[in-house]
Scaffold this motif. Structure first.
Motif, PDB file in Angstrom:
ATOM      1  N   GLU A 209     -10.444  -1.319  -0.680  1.00 12.89           N
ATOM      2  CA  GLU A 209      -8.968  -0.872  -0.630  1.00 12.89           C
ATOM      3  C   GLU A 209      -8.308  -1.169   0.636  1.00 12.89           C
ATOM      4  N   LYS A 210      -6.942  -1.509   0.726  1.00 15.91           N
ATOM      5  CA  LYS A 210      -6.456  -1.560   1.855  1.00 15.91           C
ATOM      6  C   LYS A 210      -5.878  -0.370   2.597  1.00 15.91           C
ATOM      7  N   ASN A 211      -5.845  -0.139   3.762  1.00 18.00           N
ATOM      8  CA  ASN A 211      -5.295   0.978   4.359  1.00 18.00           C
ATOM      9  C   ASN A 211      -3.880   0.501   4.747  1.00 18.00           C
ATOM     10  N   SER A 212      -3.138   1.530   5.557  1.00 19.67           N
ATOM     11  CA  SER A 212      -1.732   1.271   5.876  1.00 19.67           C
ATOM     12  C   SER A 212      -1.399   0.278   6.799  1.00 19.67           C
ATOM     13  N   HIS A 213      -2.517  -0.144   7.446  1.00 17.04           N
ATOM     14  CA  HIS A 213      -2.360  -1.600   8.304  1.00 17.04           C
ATOM     15  C   HIS A 213      -2.721  -2.745   7.462  1.00 17.04           C
ATOM     16  N   GLY A 214      -3.201  -2.660   6.241  1.00 18.84           N
ATOM     17  CA  GLY A 214      -3.628  -4.004   5.539  1.00 18.84           C
ATOM     18  C   GLY A 214      -4.968  -4.374   5.669  1.00 18.84           C
ATOM     19  N   GLN A 215      -5.675  -3.531   6.293  1.00 15.80           N
ATOM     20  CA  GLN A 215      -7.187  -3.727   6.490  1.00 15.80           C
ATOM     21  C   GLN A 215      -8.142  -3.348   5.323  1.00 15.80           C
TER      22      GLN A 215
END
Length: 111
Positions: A17-23
């Protein structure tokens, strides 16, 4: 049961899953306790990069026959979280159909 066996915890990878920073961050399923696991003496190395050093611990696991560990799964050995370096799956003997222990190499990722 294998003499000197240990218990490890297997967390199967489910998805990223992507976090708020797109990682991308891995999401793991319900931890499963696997008893009767052989843990070989850790292979310890100290690669050096300039003035810093870090120690790597690689464990070779001999899991019960029929166990499958995938490359994105996570395993806890002796209380240390490890990433899978060499995945393993059930391997039957081609002459007797006896299933061997599953061999997996994991690398410690926590200090």
């Amino acid at each position: 049961m294998m003499l000197g066996s240990e218990t490890v915890i297997h967390e199967p990878w489910v998805r990223d899953e992507k976090n708020s920073h797109g990682q991308k961050l891995p999401v793991y399923g319900t931890p499963v306790t696997i008893a009767d696991t052989g843990v070989d003496v850790p292979d310890v190395s100290e690669p050096r990069a300039g003035t810093t050093s870090n120690v790597r611990y690689d464990y070779r696991l001999f899991l019960p026959p029929g166990t499958t560990i995938r490359d994105k799964d996570r395993v806890t050995v002796r209380g240390h979280v490890c990433d899978v370096e060499e995945a393993g799956e059930p391997l039957p003997n081609m002459f007797t159909a006896t299933v061997f222990r599953t061999e997996v190499t994991v690398r410690r990722v926590d200090p």
